[in-house]
Design a protein around this motif. Structure first.
Motif, PDB file in Angstrom:
ATOM      1  N   ASN A   1      -6.990  -6.537   9.269  1.00 19.73           N
ATOM      2  CA  ASN A   1      -7.129  -5.579   8.184  1.00 19.73           C
ATOM      3  C   ASN A   1      -6.231  -4.365   8.411  1.00 19.73           C
ATOM      4  N   LYS A   2      -6.205  -3.894   9.646  1.00 16.45           N
ATOM      5  CA  LYS A   2      -5.375  -2.739   9.997  1.00 16.45           C
ATOM      6  C   LYS A   2      -3.902  -3.055   9.762  1.00 16.45           C
TER       7      LYS A   2
ATOM      8  N   ALA B   1      -3.069  -3.154   6.087  1.00 15.10           N
ATOM      9  CA  ALA B   1      -3.032  -1.831   5.469  1.00 15.10           C
ATOM     10  C   ALA B   1      -1.736  -1.110   5.842  1.00 15.10           C
ATOM     11  N   GLN B   2      -1.329  -1.229   7.118  1.00 15.33           N
ATOM     12  CA  GLN B   2      -0.100  -0.577   7.558  1.00 15.33           C
ATOM     13  C   GLN B   2       1.110  -1.149   6.827  1.00 15.33           C
ATOM     14  N   ARG B   3       1.157  -2.482   6.759  1.00 16.94           N
ATOM     15  CA  ARG B   3       2.269  -3.142   6.072  1.00 16.94           C
ATOM     16  C   ARG B   3       2.346  -2.709   4.618  1.00 16.94           C
ATOM     17  N   LEU B   4       1.196  -2.694   3.983  1.00 19.79           N
ATOM     18  CA  LEU B   4       1.128  -2.308   2.574  1.00 19.79           C
ATOM     19  C   LEU B   4       1.673  -0.897   2.384  1.00 19.79           C
ATOM     20  N   ALA B   5       1.233   0.044   3.240  1.00 17.22           N
ATOM     21  CA  ALA B   5       1.656   1.432   3.101  1.00 17.22           C
ATOM     22  C   ALA B   5       3.156   1.574   3.332  1.00 17.22           C
ATOM     23  N   LEU B   6       3.674   0.837   4.332  1.00 12.35           N
ATOM     24  CA  LEU B   6       5.105   0.928   4.620  1.00 12.35           C
ATOM     25  C   LEU B   6       5.926   0.343   3.466  1.00 12.35           C
TER      26      LEU B   6
END
Lengths: 247, 153
Positions: free
Chosen positions: B112-113, B116-121
């Protein structure tokens, strides 16, 4: 695009973020500023954007470790040579960034420099008494594990080079990451050092650590540090790691 | 819940061996079986987790049908009351299950982490690219070309 990146993790720091960014841009113009908005419920991201920073907005709150790691992933993917972590709440003084860079550049064997509020200069904000006690305990343990004097292992004011960026992008502790990250860096043969800095009381937001949470913090970090020391096998001296890890 | 009831019934069965109670245990096991089956059919429960519960239900049926199995197993283990053997087994089963779930949750949090990081980047990159292309659109749009032409004249 600059070769240096300032990573600013921020969670509901609408009151301080713009000032922090402006300070960094003024004190360290060679650094691109990247704000990691850790799922803030206020307008932190918009304020950061307006202040001229790049903004990576996490979809929900992931905690400081994952937020900082996002910054390192960004730095890795955009080929930055140096990354510095600066808290978004105004505790870290950006005017120290050039000094950190100088310390990092001065010795090619140094890969990570931490700004320590307990080294040298007896000024600045040094946190409350109980908190200092915890920090001293961590400092003792980390010093033991890394065979070198570490005075402020909880400081999040850190600068690292390409090797540190790649290490932290692929592997960064979650909950309360600062102490673990130092041990991790050391067990991967990254030589670390500290530099005396003065810290300021935070201008917005509040500490993640208080009350019963501090007990959890203490136990969790102790467990994590022990486990990560065991995971890396015997703690290695810098330079004694196989080529594959050193790259 | 129903499994616990079945366990209680089974305990009493082994001492009284009343046929009615054994039938009740089997009925409960069948209900558990059917419930799990239905949940899988509705895609509410994944097969890999369903297997655990189906296994528990089968174990109940076996104990109910095979008269004396529980008593002799308990005797072999040096447990005087068959009831205690049953409770011990149930306890171990639940503990292992909980550990298993902790592992699953840890893995899911990690994934999940990362997501979320990939999505934000990616979000940041898309935004930057959109800004850049918006700028170049302005430069190459007919309106902009007209303005430039007008400027030359």
């Amino acid at each position: 695009m600059n070769r240096y990146l300032a990573i600013v993790p921020a969670y509901n720091e609408v009151g301080a973020i713009a000032a922090t960014i402006a300070e960094i841009r003024a004190a360290a113009p060679d650094f691109d500023v990247l704000v990691i908005d850790d799922g803030s419920t206020d307008d932190t991201a918009a304020h950061a954007h307006a202040a001229g920073a790049r903004v990576v907005a996490l979809p929900f709150n992931l905690g400081i470790g994952a937020a900082v790691q996002s910054g390192y992933i960004y730095a890795r993917e955009h080929g930055y040579e140096v990354a510095v972590q600066v808290d978004g709440d105004g505790q870290h003084d950006p005017r120290d960034i050039p000094r950190l860079l100088e310390a990092l550049r001065a010795d090619p064997d140094t890969h990570l420099v931490t700004g320590s509020r307990f080294l040298g200069l007896a000024e600045g904000h040094r946190s409350t008494r109980t908190r200092r006690l915890g920090i001293v305990l961590f400092a003792r343990i980390v010093s033991l594990l890394t065979h070198q004097r570490v005075t402020d292992p909880t400081s999040g004011f850190r600068m690292t080079d390409r090797r540190g960026i790649e290490l932290f992008a692929s592997n960064y502790p979650t909950d309360y990451p600062e102490v673990e990250a130092i041990v991790l860096a050391h067990s991967c043969a990254l030589h670390t050092r500290e530099l005396a800095v003065a810290m300021r009381p935070r201008t917005s937001g509040r500490s993640r650590i208080s009350g019963t949470v501090s007990v959890y913090y203490l136990v969790k970090v102790l467990l994590a540090v022990t486990v990560s020391a065991l995971r890396a096998g015997p703690v290695l001296e810098p330079g004694s790691l196989p080529e594959s890890v050193r790259s | 819940m129903s499994i616990a009831t079945a366990m209680l019934l089974l305990v009493r069965t082994s001492s009284t061996t009343a046929t009615l109670q054994r039938i009740a245990v089997i009925a409960i096991a069948v209900i558990v079986f059917a419930l799990v089956f239905e949940l899988v059919r509705q895609r509410a429960l994944m097969e890999r987790y369903a297997l655990l519960w189906l296994f528990a239900a089968v174990a109940l049926v076996v104990l109910a049908i095979w008269r004396g199995l529980l008593t002799s197993l308990a005797g072999d283990l040096g447990i005087y009351t068959p009831a205690n053997a049953l409770f011990a087994a149930g306890f171990v089963f639940v503990i292992v299950l909980l550990l298993h779930f902790s592992l699953v949750i840890s893995r899911l949090s990690e994934q999940n982490k990362t997501l979320a990081q990939r999505l934000a980047l990616l979000d940041e990159r898309t935004e930057r690219l959109t800004e850049v292309s918006a700028e170049s659109d302005v430069r190459t749009s007919p309106a902009a070309q007209r303005t430039r032409a007008a400027g030359k004249r």
